[in-house]
Design a protein around this motif. Structure first.
Motif, PDB file in Angstrom:
ATOM      1  N   THR A  41       0.216  -1.168   0.111  1.00 33.56           N
ATOM      2  CA  THR A  41      -0.265  -0.161  -0.154  1.00 33.56           C
ATOM      3  C   THR A  41       1.295   1.220   0.206  1.00 33.56           C
ATOM      4  O   THR A  41       0.574   2.220  -0.628  1.00 33.56           O
ATOM      5  N   LEU A  42       2.012   0.810   1.006  1.00 35.59           N
ATOM      6  CA  LEU A  42       3.229   2.036   0.408  1.00 35.59           C
ATOM      7  C   LEU A  42       3.735   2.667  -0.268  1.00 35.59           C
ATOM      8  O   LEU A  42       3.419   3.961  -1.304  1.00 35.59           O
ATOM      9  N   ALA A  43       4.010   1.585  -0.715  1.00 29.35           N
ATOM     10  CA  ALA A  43       4.795   1.949  -2.476  1.00 29.35           C
ATOM     11  C   ALA A  43       3.867   1.765  -3.060  1.00 29.35           C
ATOM     12  O   ALA A  43       3.962   3.568  -4.555  1.00 29.35           O
ATOM     13  N   THR A  44       2.223   1.929  -3.502  1.00 31.62           N
ATOM     14  CA  THR A  44       1.422   2.283  -4.632  1.00 31.62           C
ATOM     15  C   THR A  44       1.010   3.997  -4.311  1.00 31.62           C
ATOM     16  O   THR A  44       0.780   4.467  -5.104  1.00 31.62           O
ATOM     17  N   LEU A  45       0.965   4.066  -3.070  1.00 28.65           N
ATOM     18  CA  LEU A  45       0.523   5.649  -2.465  1.00 28.65           C
ATOM     19  C   LEU A  45       1.551   6.759  -2.825  1.00 28.65           C
ATOM     20  O   LEU A  45       0.917   7.312  -3.470  1.00 28.65           O
ATOM     21  N   ALA A  46       2.870   5.774  -2.489  1.00 27.59           N
ATOM     22  CA  ALA A  46       4.387   7.169  -3.346  1.00 27.59           C
ATOM     23  C   ALA A  46       4.270   6.912  -4.714  1.00 27.59           C
ATOM     24  O   ALA A  46       4.304   8.477  -5.130  1.00 27.59           O
ATOM     25  N   GLU A  47       3.971   6.193  -5.149  1.00 21.24           N
ATOM     26  CA  GLU A  47       4.120   6.388  -6.671  1.00 21.24           C
ATOM     27  C   GLU A  47       2.539   6.728  -7.605  1.00 21.24           C
ATOM     28  O   GLU A  47       2.854   7.872  -8.301  1.00 21.24           O
ATOM     29  N   PHE A  48       1.729   7.051  -6.691  1.00 24.50           N
ATOM     30  CA  PHE A  48       0.547   7.233  -7.064  1.00 24.50           C
ATOM     31  C   PHE A  48       0.316   8.563  -7.207  1.00 24.50           C
ATOM     32  O   PHE A  48       0.044   9.729  -7.721  1.00 24.50           O
ATOM     33  N   ALA A  49       1.014   9.353  -5.930  1.00 23.43           N
ATOM     34  CA  ALA A  49       1.517  10.462  -5.820  1.00 23.43           C
ATOM     35  C   ALA A  49       2.262  11.262  -6.817  1.00 23.43           C
ATOM     36  O   ALA A  49       2.085  12.459  -6.936  1.00 23.43           O
ATOM     37  N   THR A  50       2.581  10.501  -7.322  1.00 21.61           N
ATOM     38  CA  THR A  50       3.345  11.285  -8.244  1.00 21.61           C
ATOM     39  C   THR A  50       2.793  11.644 -10.257  1.00 21.61           C
ATOM     40  O   THR A  50       3.745  12.242 -10.860  1.00 21.61           O
ATOM     41  N   SER A  51       1.957  10.541  -9.982  1.00 22.81           N
ATOM     42  CA  SER A  51       1.127  10.709 -11.321  1.00 22.81           C
ATOM     43  C   SER A  51       0.134  11.186 -11.517  1.00 22.81           C
ATOM     44  O   SER A  51      -0.277  12.127 -10.688  1.00 22.81           O
ATOM     45  N   GLU A  52      -0.031  11.273 -12.852  1.00 25.50           N
ATOM     46  CA  GLU A  52      -1.111  12.804 -13.516  1.00 25.50           C
ATOM     47  C   GLU A  52      -2.224  12.289 -13.047  1.00 25.50           C
ATOM     48  O   GLU A  52      -3.528  13.020 -12.554  1.00 25.50           O
ATOM     49  N   ALA A  53      -2.461  10.475 -12.679  1.00 24.18           N
ATOM     50  CA  ALA A  53      -3.870  10.265 -11.716  1.00 24.18           C
ATOM     51  C   ALA A  53      -4.686  11.234 -10.177  1.00 24.18           C
ATOM     52  O   ALA A  53      -5.826  11.672 -10.000  1.00 24.18           O
ATOM     53  N   CYS A  54      -3.022  11.173 -10.070  1.00 20.21           N
ATOM     54  CA  CYS A  54      -3.041  11.959  -8.847  1.00 20.21           C
ATOM     55  C   CYS A  54      -3.267  13.740  -8.222  1.00 20.21           C
ATOM     56  O   CYS A  54      -4.472  14.486  -7.929  1.00 20.21           O
ATOM     57  N   GLN A  55      -3.730  14.241 -10.015  1.00 20.18           N
ATOM     58  CA  GLN A  55      -3.697  15.649  -9.908  1.00 20.18           C
ATOM     59  C   GLN A  55      -5.881  15.484  -9.280  1.00 20.18           C
ATOM     60  O   GLN A  55      -6.140  16.556  -9.359  1.00 20.18           O
ATOM     61  N   THR A  56      -6.533  14.576 -10.137  1.00 21.00           N
ATOM     62  CA  THR A  56      -7.332  14.812  -9.954  1.00 21.00           C
ATOM     63  C   THR A  56      -8.433  13.590  -8.468  1.00 21.00           C
ATOM     64  O   THR A  56      -9.385  13.662  -8.338  1.00 21.00           O
ATOM     65  N   SER A  57      -7.310  13.852  -7.103  1.00 23.52           N
ATOM     66  CA  SER A  57      -7.577  12.828  -6.312  1.00 23.52           C
ATOM     67  C   SER A  57      -7.774  13.224  -5.901  1.00 23.52           C
ATOM     68  O   SER A  57      -6.746  14.291  -5.134  1.00 23.52           O
ATOM     69  N   PHE A  58      -6.409  12.870  -4.835  1.00 25.70           N
ATOM     70  CA  PHE A  58      -6.159  14.108  -3.316  1.00 25.70           C
ATOM     71  C   PHE A  58      -4.541  15.162  -3.602  1.00 25.70           C
ATOM     72  O   PHE A  58      -4.692  15.603  -2.303  1.00 25.70           O
ATOM     73  N   CYS A  59      -4.121  14.634  -4.797  1.00 24.07           N
ATOM     74  CA  CYS A  59      -3.660  16.420  -5.129  1.00 24.07           C
ATOM     75  C   CYS A  59      -3.987  17.089  -5.655  1.00 24.07           C
ATOM     76  O   CYS A  59      -3.384  18.721  -5.920  1.00 24.07           O
ATOM     77  N   SER A  60      -5.468  17.694  -5.519  1.00 18.73           N
ATOM     78  CA  SER A  60      -6.197  18.235  -6.423  1.00 18.73           C
ATOM     79  C   SER A  60      -6.126  19.722  -5.593  1.00 18.73           C
ATOM     80  O   SER A  60      -6.309  19.418  -4.428  1.00 18.73           O
ATOM     81  N   ALA A  61      -6.673  20.894  -6.212  1.00 19.08           N
ATOM     82  CA  ALA A  61      -6.845  21.569  -5.337  1.00 19.08           C
ATOM     83  C   ALA A  61      -7.890  22.044  -3.881  1.00 19.08           C
ATOM     84  O   ALA A  61      -7.829  22.466  -2.565  1.00 19.08           O
TER      85      ALA A  61
END
Length: 355
Positions: free
Chosen positions: A297-317
């Motif tokens: 889970t940690l590895a997936t979360l860290a990778e997800f946070a650098t992905s384009e998909a994160c911009q519409t997830s928890f990385c979104s404003a």
């Protein structure tokens, strides 16, 4: 003659049925963690609207389930305190996305473990505060005894509670505390002589030519040694001696927001002290969460946070606005423990300060 033979006396017995009650204990084996009947619980306190959280976490759930083969579900507890309760009551099933203070309390109460820490758009995984005074008016913390103090938030860990604890540790009692609307108005109150000290956000300057600003080693206002006043760059940054790639400094603390309207703000103020770094929001695992699944889970979360998909997830404003996730270390939360212990706060008292 009639003879009567005595009959044996038979006691009268009232028939009462006997009921025998037996207790049978049946052990029910719970479904395995990560199955559809027992998905991993991802807890998001309501820092934004519940509908936004549910929508923004859809791609995250897909990424986690694809990578781990386990089922995940999103839960929205009523508060961070409720998230801590869930981490403690279901330590094998829960992962929470909470503040550093909430993690610290969960670790104290039920040995919850830190997994990842959020990186913000300033590139940092921590926040700091600064004590600002007028030039020549305070040499050290002892100089602040009885002085009037302006701050924007008496609940802030880096900008108020940490310094309150440092003063208490040294036996120093400040004077009146004035609450302002925001950091900028608190700084203006200092500049205009209405108060004697202000606490506000400190973000370290971007250093020349990729040098790193290091807490405890680099001076907070090292740029002053150049003897060159700050100026506004053509693209809007407050700089000293040019942009960092050309050997200058880019200033980012709370005073930079006032530079256009109050260009003398850096001349009229000096940083006296910094808080220790206070960690950003943290991904926290229940104490009994399976180690193998936690690592995946940690590895997936860290990778997800650098992905384009994160911009519409928890990385979104409109959600968290994070720019990445980095490994967390429990020792980084010691400044919060220092605040709690020095000010003699119980866990509930600290929540009162935070809520």
């Amino acid at each position: 003659r009639t003879t009567t033979t005595p009959q044996a006396m038979v006691p009268s017995v009232e028939a009462t049925p006997r009921v025998i009650t037996a207790t049978v204990t049946v052990e029910v084996t719970p479904p395995p963690l990560g199955s559809s009947g027992r998905p991993v619980q991802l807890l998001f306190p309501p820092t934004t609207a519940g509908a936004v959280i549910m929508q923004r976490t859809e791609s995250l759930i897909t990424a986690l389930e694809t990578a781990t083969g386990a089922a995940f579900a999103v839960g929205i507890p009523d508060s961070e305190a409720a998230a801590v309760d869930l981490l403690c009551s279901a330590p094998a099933d829960t992962i929470a996305f909470v503040s550093a203070a909430a993690y610290t309390l969960a670790h104290e109460q039920c040995d919850a473990q830190p997994g990842l820490i959020a990186r913000h758009d300033d590139g940092l995984t921590w926040q700091m505060g600064m004590i600002v005074t007028r030039p020549g008016e305070a040499a050290d913390l002892a100089s602040l005894a009885g002085k009037r103090w302006a701050t924007a938030d008496t609940r802030s860990l880096p900008n108020y509670l940490y310094f309150r604890a440092k003063l208490a540790e040294a036996g120093i009692e400040p004077g009146e505390v004035v609450t302002e609307r925001e950091d900028s108005s608190a700084l203006l109150a200092l500049r205009d002589g209405e108060v004697d000290l202000t606490t506000a956000d400190f973000v370290p300057p971007i250093m020349p030519q990729d040098r790193e600003w290091i807490y405890g080693t680099t001076e907070p206002e090292e740029w002053r040694y150049l003897g060159i006043p700050p100026s506004r760059s053509p693209i809007g940054y407050v700089i000293v001696a040019g942009e960092p790639e050309f050997g200058g400094y880019r200033l980012r603390d709370a005073r930079a927001r006032l530079f256009d309207t109050t260009p003398d703000i850096f001349d009229a103020t000096r940083i006296l002290a910094l808080s220790e770094p206070i960690p950003n929001e943290t991904v926290v695992f229940g104490a009994n969460f399976p180690l193998s699944l936690a690592r995946q889970t940690l590895a997936t979360l860290a990778e997800f946070a650098t992905s384009e998909a994160c911009q519409t997830s928890f990385c979104s404003a409109d959600f968290y606005g994070w720019t990445g996730l980095e490994p967390a270390d429990d020792a980084a939360y010691d400044p919060i423990r220092f605040i709690q212990n020095t000010l003699d706060l119980e866990a509930a008292d600290l929540w009162t300060e935070l809520d």
